[in-house]
Design a protein around this motif. Structure first.
Motif, PDB file in Angstrom:
ATOM      1  N   GLU A  36       5.253  -1.125   3.665  1.00 50.77           N
ATOM      2  CA  GLU A  36       4.195  -1.856   4.372  1.00 50.77           C
ATOM      3  C   GLU A  36       3.875  -3.097   3.544  1.00 50.77           C
ATOM      4  O   GLU A  36       3.649  -2.993   2.341  1.00 50.77           O
ATOM      5  N   SER A  84      -6.691  -6.109   6.416  1.00 53.12           N
ATOM      6  CA  SER A  84      -6.488  -5.908   7.860  1.00 53.12           C
ATOM      7  C   SER A  84      -5.110  -6.379   8.294  1.00 53.12           C
ATOM      8  O   SER A  84      -4.441  -5.724   9.104  1.00 53.12           O
ATOM      9  N   ALA A  90      -5.240   7.548   7.945  1.00 55.73           N
ATOM     10  CA  ALA A  90      -5.408   6.146   8.345  1.00 55.73           C
ATOM     11  C   ALA A  90      -4.884   5.900   9.757  1.00 55.73           C
ATOM     12  O   ALA A  90      -5.502   5.181  10.552  1.00 55.73           O
ATOM     13  N   THR A  98      -2.446  -3.808   7.430  1.00 57.27           N
ATOM     14  CA  THR A  98      -2.346  -2.605   8.284  1.00 57.27           C
ATOM     15  C   THR A  98      -1.434  -2.831   9.486  1.00 57.27           C
ATOM     16  O   THR A  98      -0.901  -1.877  10.038  1.00 57.27           O
ATOM     17  N   CYS A 126       1.697   4.747   1.946  1.00 58.42           N
ATOM     18  CA  CYS A 126       1.647   5.278   3.307  1.00 58.42           C
ATOM     19  C   CYS A 126       1.539   6.797   3.251  1.00 58.42           C
ATOM     20  O   CYS A 126       2.067   7.421   2.329  1.00 58.42           O
ATOM     21  N   CYS A 182       0.824  -1.209   0.000  1.00 60.46           N
ATOM     22  CA  CYS A 182       0.000   0.000   0.000  1.00 60.46           C
ATOM     23  C   CYS A 182       0.854   1.253   0.000  1.00 60.46           C
ATOM     24  O   CYS A 182       2.073   1.188   0.118  1.00 60.46           O
ATOM     25  N   GLY A 206      -8.572  -3.015   8.308  1.00 60.46           N
ATOM     26  CA  GLY A 206      -8.475  -2.860   6.855  1.00 60.46           C
ATOM     27  C   GLY A 206      -9.537  -1.926   6.290  1.00 60.46           C
ATOM     28  O   GLY A 206      -9.467  -1.545   5.122  1.00 60.46           O
ATOM     29  N   VAL A 266       0.339   1.012   9.793  1.00 58.88           N
ATOM     30  CA  VAL A 266      -0.668   1.977  10.283  1.00 58.88           C
ATOM     31  C   VAL A 266      -1.413   1.551  11.541  1.00 58.88           C
ATOM     32  O   VAL A 266      -1.633   2.352  12.433  1.00 58.88           O
ATOM     33  N   MET A 267      -1.832   0.281  11.609  1.00 57.00           N
ATOM     34  CA  MET A 267      -2.546  -0.148  12.823  1.00 57.00           C
ATOM     35  C   MET A 267      -1.581  -0.184  14.006  1.00 57.00           C
ATOM     36  O   MET A 267      -1.916   0.256  15.102  1.00 57.00           O
ATOM     37  N   LYS A 273      -6.544   5.754   2.081  1.00 58.70           N
ATOM     38  CA  LYS A 273      -5.362   4.902   1.918  1.00 58.70           C
ATOM     39  C   LYS A 273      -5.598   3.939   0.760  1.00 58.70           C
ATOM     40  O   LYS A 273      -6.674   3.355   0.650  1.00 58.70           O
TER      41      LYS A 273
END
Ligand SMILES: [Zn+2]
Ligand SMILES: [Zn+2]
Length: 338
Positions: free
Chosen positions: A60, A140, A173, A143, A38, A36, A307, A147-148, A333
């Motif tokens: 990522e 999910s 995000a 992430t 960022c 993805c 996600g 980010v998560m 995102k």
């Protein structure tokens, strides 16, 4: 193979590059299932952090181990793994203290907007999932690579506590997943600062109880109004500008905590103001590796679905459109499918 290279301001190309190979015996090569763009990729994209030469982009990632070096023992080809944006040995004093992104042997992981990725220090960096995930779980799991984990660290660094109030500065995000993290850590009141209707809606769905659309002094005044005049117990700073940092510090009550995870660009703090603010400051690059086992469990069991922050999915070859959409804030995102 073809992969993503930034040549200069707003000049993203998907072009022929040499496929990565094992360089050190501690390396692994992954075939990526998803990657993805960022928010931090936008700094060099916009020319704010200019690149000196053509630079492979992306940090990522999640995917299947393709090949491992001779010293790798914890993962093997065919296994699905997730890793952090910094490779770490997971054994040095800083790693053992939980700060894997300050690993004494840390190495950046770059060039992940590609079909294949070399990950250094594979034993320390990569964490296996319990099995091969279904396609709908990929966003999910992806992430968790950044980010998560970063939203989670913002909440941890801001010492979010059950029953307390948290304010989240930033509706990208990371900020949105900061809201989710504060919710999971039991915050009773979660104030999301956002001026965009679609992001406000998602923030509410992820756990925000209040939305403040004002910024600057007006935004701070609104937070004070909502917190009996004292400020929030915790503030999660998820942007990295002077304005967002001051927003976070000035929205926090004396004795409260600020967790800052936005990469700072031009942030300067005044010593006297800090002194009299009485706030705790803690932040930095999220030690994602430490959080991976717990967060993988939460995704795997269906407890969380981070996600949801991906509101655009593109084939990897259209990566330039992913950058444009995020730059123009048409997308929160962009997920890329190799
Ligand atoms: Zn990132
Ligand atoms: Zn280490």
């Amino acid at each position: 193979m073809q992969a993503t290279v930034l040549h200069g301001e707003r000049d993203i190309r998907f072009e022929d590059v040499t496929a990565p190979t094992i360089v050190k015996p501690t390396d692994a090569i992954l075939r990526l299932s998803a990657t993805c763009v960022c928010g931090s990729d936008l700094w060099p994209y916009r020319g704010i952090a200019p690149v000196a030469q053509p630079t492979p982009m992306g940090h990522e990632y999640c995917g299947v181990v393709e090949e491992v070096g001779s010293a790798v023992t914890s993962v093997k080809p065919g296994q699905f793994v997730i890793g952090s944006f910094f490779a770490s040995d997971n054994t040095c004093p800083n790693c053992r203290a939980g700060y894997t992104t300050s690993c004494q042997h840390r190495e950046g992981v770059g060039g992940a907007q590609a079909p294949l990725l070399r990950v250094p220090l594979a034993d320390g960096t990569l964490v296996r999932t319990p099995g091969m995930p279904s396609n709908d779980m990929l966003p999910s799991l992806l992430t968790l690579s950044d980010v998560m984990s970063t939203g989670w660290f913002a909440a941890e660094a801001a010492a979010v506590q059950p029953g307390k109030t948290a304010v989240v500065v930033g509706d990208g995000a990371v900020g949105l997943l900061g809201v989710l993290s504060a919710k999971l850590m039991g915050a009773e009141r979660i104030i999301a600062m956002s001026r965009h209707e679609s992001r406000q809606k998602l923030a509410r769905e992820l756990g925000a109880t209040d939305i403040v659309s004002e910024r600057g002094d007006e935004g701070i005044a609104r937070i004070k109004e909502l917190t009996h005049g004292v400020g929030a117990d915790s503030a999660l700073e998820c942007v990295g500008t002077q304005e967002s940092m001051m927003q976070a510090i000035r929205s926090t009550r004396p004795g409260g905590h600020v967790g800052y995870v936005g990469v700072p660009h031009g942030v300067q703090l005044d010593g006297v103001e800090l002194f009299f603010s009485h706030v705790h400051l803690h932040g930095g690059p999220a030690p994602a590796r430490r959080f991976l086992p717990e967060l993988i469990d939460m995704v795997w069991s269906g407890k969380i679905n981070p996600g949801r922050v991906f509101d655009l999915t593109l084939p990897l070859s259209q990566v330039a459109e992913g950058y444009r959409a995020m730059d123009e804030r048409r997308a929160i995102k962009a997920l890329l499918q190799p």
